[in-house]
Design a protein around this motif. Structure first.
Motif, short mmCIF file in Angstrom:
data_model
loop_
_atom_site.label_atom_id
_atom_site.label_comp_id
_atom_site.label_asym_id
_atom_site.label_seq_id
_atom_site.Cartn_x
_atom_site.Cartn_y
_atom_site.Cartn_z
N ASN A 240 40.41 68.81 31.52
CA ASN A 240 39.16 68.13 31.22
C ASN A 240 38.85 66.97 32.16
O ASN A 240 37.71 66.52 32.21
N MET A 241 39.83 66.50 32.91
CA MET A 241 39.58 65.36 33.80
C MET A 241 38.47 65.66 34.81
O MET A 241 37.51 64.89 34.93
N PRO A 242 38.53 66.77 35.56
CA PRO A 242 37.42 67.06 36.47
C PRO A 242 36.13 67.45 35.74
O PRO A 242 35.03 67.24 36.27
N ALA A 243 36.26 68.02 34.53
CA ALA A 243 35.06 68.36 33.77
C ALA A 243 34.25 67.11 33.46
O ALA A 243 33.01 67.09 33.59
N TYR A 244 34.94 66.04 33.05
CA TYR A 244 34.24 64.79 32.78
C TYR A 244 33.77 64.12 34.06
O TYR A 244 32.75 63.42 34.08
N ALA A 245 34.51 64.32 35.16
CA ALA A 245 34.06 63.78 36.44
C ALA A 245 32.71 64.38 36.83
O ALA A 245 31.79 63.65 37.25
N PHE A 246 32.56 65.69 36.66
CA PHE A 246 31.28 66.32 36.94
C PHE A 246 30.21 65.88 35.94
O PHE A 246 29.06 65.68 36.31
N ILE A 368 43.02 63.22 26.56
CA ILE A 368 41.87 63.68 27.34
C ILE A 368 40.97 62.52 27.72
O ILE A 368 40.51 62.41 28.86
N THR A 369 40.73 61.64 26.76
CA THR A 369 39.84 60.50 27.00
C THR A 369 40.44 59.53 28.01
O THR A 369 39.72 58.99 28.87
N LEU A 370 41.74 59.32 27.93
CA LEU A 370 42.39 58.41 28.86
C LEU A 370 42.21 58.88 30.30
O LEU A 370 41.83 58.09 31.18
N LEU A 371 42.48 60.16 30.55
CA LEU A 371 42.34 60.69 31.90
C LEU A 371 40.88 60.91 32.27
O LEU A 371 40.44 60.54 33.36
N TYR A 373 37.94 59.80 30.88
CA TYR A 373 37.01 58.69 30.81
C TYR A 373 37.62 57.36 31.25
O TYR A 373 37.00 56.59 31.97
N GLY A 374 38.83 57.10 30.77
CA GLY A 374 39.42 55.79 31.02
C GLY A 374 39.82 55.58 32.47
O GLY A 374 39.62 54.50 33.04
N ILE A 375 40.39 56.62 33.09
CA ILE A 375 40.89 56.50 34.46
C ILE A 375 39.96 57.17 35.47
O ILE A 375 39.61 56.60 36.51
N GLY A 376 39.54 58.40 35.16
CA GLY A 376 38.79 59.21 36.11
C GLY A 376 37.53 58.57 36.69
O GLY A 376 37.40 58.43 37.92
#
Length: 433
Positions: A240-246, A368-371, A373-376
């Motif tokens: 989910n990290m790249p999904a939220y990045a997009f 998921i949120t940490l990676l 939203y919080g970091i990504g």
């Protein structure tokens, strides 16, 4: 507090509950991501850097979410879950609407913190409720329908957000999209019935404690010792990290690189996410259930294959000089990636005891949120600012590419690793009915 108990299997009503929780998830994601389509306007009005935007779009939201996530999950394992969802939905919707009254960076940051406070209490009880309405052999497809809210949320945020922003400005966009969530919370409270906890839990030797919550440290030790749970959570977090990045950065990248309007970008992204994401979520859940009837390891194997195939599509889309090609490549990767979510969520829920489900869901969401939203977002914004001198407007593209390659490579390996745990420790709750 209402404590009525609904039948946990059969009938149309359970699908009404599923749709209500899916709509709740939709507003959850829409309120998180509506800022994406508004980034350029907010950045210009408050004179912000990409790093500050990353903090607002991601880190601010995650601060209280991370603090309250596990306590909210524990509460979901011992209290009326539908009431918890309804109250949380109304709270985060109100805080999202208040983002429209921000006077600058710090007041907008505070409002985004409030959105995180409310959303911490929405996901864990929702997933737990669904697990008590649907039998194990149909859980992946039910979770796929629920996870479709994660697709419809960006559709609402992008398409409606872009059109509203062009007409009324970014402030009214927050207000107009935030207030309906309060009404949905009221409707959910009065029409959704609480199911009996642990209805489909099959481990008979522990049936006596299916309704009794263990102390926090006991629960945490149990989850840590659960190989399937631990591996799925880590794998899905990197997925989910790249999904939220997009989700956060694609709209501003398209506006910067192709000089298109907010309204047009909102409609393009909204249409793609709806027509690609909803079928991807639902069909992926059905396919995972079908394959798992032959071998339960196919749930993580399917996730690994889909994640691996996503990587080239999303890498190439950020290197394209054509808007049409960029959108087409993004859509292909998006369909593949979201098709994994029904299987991933169902593995988390089915691998743990009924009184651990809320806590397990909160830990999964927290990771998921940490990676994601919080970091990504902040890390990508920082890379973009540092690379701007060398790459200009493409610096943001390269920052997201780096995130895609690293995250999805790790996710592929981790899902394959999860398959070994499923083979060694098959969960009775995941066995075909």
């Amino acid at each position: 507090m209402k404590t009525s108990t609904a039948p946990a299997s059969g009938g149309v009503y359970r699908y009404y509950v599923l749709v209500m929780l899916m709509l709740t998830f939709m507003f959850n994601i829409a309120d998180r991501l509506v800022m994406s389509i508004l980034i350029e306007d907010i950045k210009a009005e408050f004179v912000l850097s990409d790093t500050q935007i990353g903090l607002l779009a991601g880190t601010a939201f995650t601060f209280f979410y991370l603090i309250l996530g596990v306590p909210a999950g524990r509460l979901a394992d011992r209290t009326n879950r539908k009431t918890m969802v309804a109250v949380s939905l109304a709270l985060w919707s109100l805080m999202s609407a208040l983002c429209g009254a921000a006077l600058g960076f710090w007041t907008l940051l505070l409002a985004r913190l409030g959105v995180g406070v409310g959303e911490a209490g929405g996901g864990p009880p929702s997933a737990s409720i669904i697990t008590d309405y649907f039998a194990p052999h149909e859980l992946s497809r039910a979770m796929g329908i629920f996870a479709a809210g994660a697709v419809l949320g960006p559709v609402l945020g992008y398409a409606a957000g872009g059109l509203i922003a062009e007409t009324y400005g970014w402030r009214w966009t927050f207000v107009i999209l935030g207030l309906p969530g309060i009404l949905l919370g009221i409707l959910l409270y009065y029409t959704v019935r609480e199911p009996r906890r642990g209805r489909f839990y099959r481990q008979k030797t522990k049936a006596a404690v299916a309704d009794k919550q263990e102390p926090f440290l006991v629960t945490m030790r149990s989850l840590w010792a659960n190989s399937v749970f631990v591996r799925v959570v880590i794998a899905n977090s990197f997925t989910n990290m790249p999904a939220y990045a997009f989700a956060i950065w694609l709209a501003p990248m398209l506006i910067r690189n192709f000089d298109v309007s907010q309204g047009d970008i909102g409609l393009y992204l909204g249409a793609m996410l709806f027509f690609g994401g909803v079928p991807g979520m639902i069909l992926g859940g059905y396919l995972a259930d079908f394959l798992a009837r032959k071998n339960p390891r196919w749930r993580p194997w399917y996730c690994a294959l889909a994640v691996l195939l996503t990587m080239p599509f999303w890498t190439l889309c950020l290197l394209s000089t054509s808007l049409e090609v960029t959108l087409a490549l993004y859509l292909c990767g998006y369909i593949l990636l979201v098709s994994t979510q029904g299987a991933a969520i169902s593995m988390v829920q089915a691998a743990v005891m009924p009184t651990e489900r809320g806590t397990a869901s909160s830990i999964s969401s927290l990771s998921i949120t940490l990676l994601g939203y919080g970091i990504g977002p902040a890390l990508i914004g920082l890379m973009s600012d540092n690379w701007a001198g060398a790459y200009g407007s493409l610096s943001l593209n390269y920052a997201v590419i780096a995130t895609v390659v690293v995250s999805l490579s790790l996710a592929t390996v981790l899902f394959l690793w999860t398959g070994k745990a499923v083979n060694q420790e098959p969960s009775p709750a995941l066995a075909p009915a």
